[in-house]
Design an enzyme around this catalytic site. Structure first.
Site, mmCIF file in Angstrom:
data_model
loop_
_atom_site.group_PDB
_atom_site.id
_atom_site.type_symbol
_atom_site.label_atom_id
_atom_site.label_comp_id
_atom_site.label_asym_id
_atom_site.label_seq_id
_atom_site.Cartn_x
_atom_site.Cartn_y
_atom_site.Cartn_z
ATOM 1 N N SER A 210 0.862 -1.183 0.000
ATOM 2 C CA SER A 210 0.000 0.000 0.000
ATOM 3 C C SER A 210 0.898 1.231 0.000
ATOM 4 C CB SER A 210 -0.877 -0.001 1.264
ATOM 5 O OG SER A 210 -1.400 1.278 1.535
ATOM 6 N N TYR A 223 -2.156 -1.155 10.554
ATOM 7 C CA TYR A 223 -2.166 -1.342 9.103
ATOM 8 C C TYR A 223 -0.887 -0.798 8.474
ATOM 9 C CZ TYR A 223 -3.864 -1.175 4.268
ATOM 10 O OH TYR A 223 -4.013 -1.335 2.909
#
Length: 325
Positions: A210, A223
């Site tokens: 990401s 995350y």
């Protein structure tokens, strides 16, 4: 030479697609008259065609992953589903992994089969070692080998740091980071154990990361930490297995239009706010990531390993500094 390498790749594609010996004599081993005719034509074209020196045209250009076998984790929705469909369209047989939602996974399998592709649903929680091994066993039993792994499964459990529970932390790290470790490790073991395929790389791994492997994200420390870990996992494994002709790369999507982030783009106001972070001026679509995955899985990127490809419309390029900060 480049021409000899192109010819070898074409022959390998024929072997994997038709399941015969890699010489014209192998035509005789085909069981049907139609298959013999098709393969005879293929070898005739292979021996007589004049190939471009810059970019040889071949059977593989139409379906760059023809005959290859791929597992995509977390493939029952969103980016994973788009990648599974794209791999199948490129010629690969695809294992559509899901943690426990069979119906959405089976829907993806059906869509692939309706388009003439090969696919199967694979249940496994990637954070559990035994389930990962079983998933690979089930896939190998159906398709014989594995050539491509897309380690895509991931979760979010968001909370401010002070109120984040250890269960929230562990849940994200175990799926996003430990899950990738377990799948990548098993893929490397399988690549090394099986006979070479005749393709340029012995195996290809794509680790889904990401933009938050680079961009800090308050309120999402679990995350962001998992994605930062994925980057170093990918780079370290790539360094370790490059000599085995195994390529390992990462994909780092930015803002992609999926159900998981619907509230960030569903209303015009929300979308306008989000677009301030994207210099390219639009949200990404799952197919943007899928096309990048096909390139990383194909021989077109054969000299690329240990690299993260950002698919983010320049989100990671510090857009606040466009006006000198």
């Amino acid at each position: 030479t480049a021409k000899r390498d192109a010819k070898r790749r074409m022959i390998a594609v024929a072997v994997r697609a038709f399941g015969v010996a890699s010489t014209p004599a192998g035509v005789e081993s085909c069981s049907s008259r139609r298959q013999r005719a098709a393969l005879a034509t293929f070898f005739n074209n292979l021996l007589n065609a004049k190939q471009s020196e810059k970019r040889p045209m071949s059977f593989a250009n139409t379906h760059p992953l023809a005959g290859e076998k791929a597992i995509v984790t977390g493939a029952n929705s969103g980016i994973g589903a788009a990648i599974a469909r794209a791999l199948a369209a490129a010629g690969a047989a695809v294992g559509v992994n899901h943690r426990g939602k069979l119906a959405p996974a089976q829907k993806i399998v059906s869509q692939i089969r309706e388009q003439g592709g090969e696919a199967m649903a694979l249940q496994a929680d990637v954070s559990h070692e035994g389930e990962v091994i079983r998933m690979f066993d089930d896939f190998a039993a159906a398709f014989g080998r594995i050539d491509i792994l897309v380690a895509n499964a991931g979760v979010q459990k968001d909370a401010p740091l002070a109120t984040m529970t250890i269960a929230d932390w562990n849940g994200v790290i175990e799926t996003n980071l430990t899950g990738q470790f377990l799948c990548v490790r098993e893929a490397v073991r399988r690549f090394r154990a099986q006979s070479p395929s005749g393709l340029m790389a012995r195996g290809k791994i794509i680790c889904m990361s990401s933009v938050h492997q680079l961009i800090p994200w308050a309120g999402h420390v679990n995350y962001a930490a998992s994605k930062g870990g994925i980057e170093q996992l990918m780079r370290s494994v790539a360094q370790e297995v490059a000599a085995d002709k195994i390529r390992v790369n990462g994909l780092a999507p930015g803002a992609i239009r999926t159900e998981i982030n619907r509230e960030a783009w569903e209303t015009p106001e929300a979308e306008r706010k989000l677009l301030k972070l994207i210099p390219y001026g639009r949200l990404g679509e799952t197919d943007d990531v899928a096309r990048a995955a096909i390139w990383l899985a194909s021989d077109e990127s054969d000299y690329v390993t240990g690299t993260t490809l950002f698919v983010d419309g320049a989100m990671s390029l510090y857009p606040a500094f466009r006006d000198n900060g």
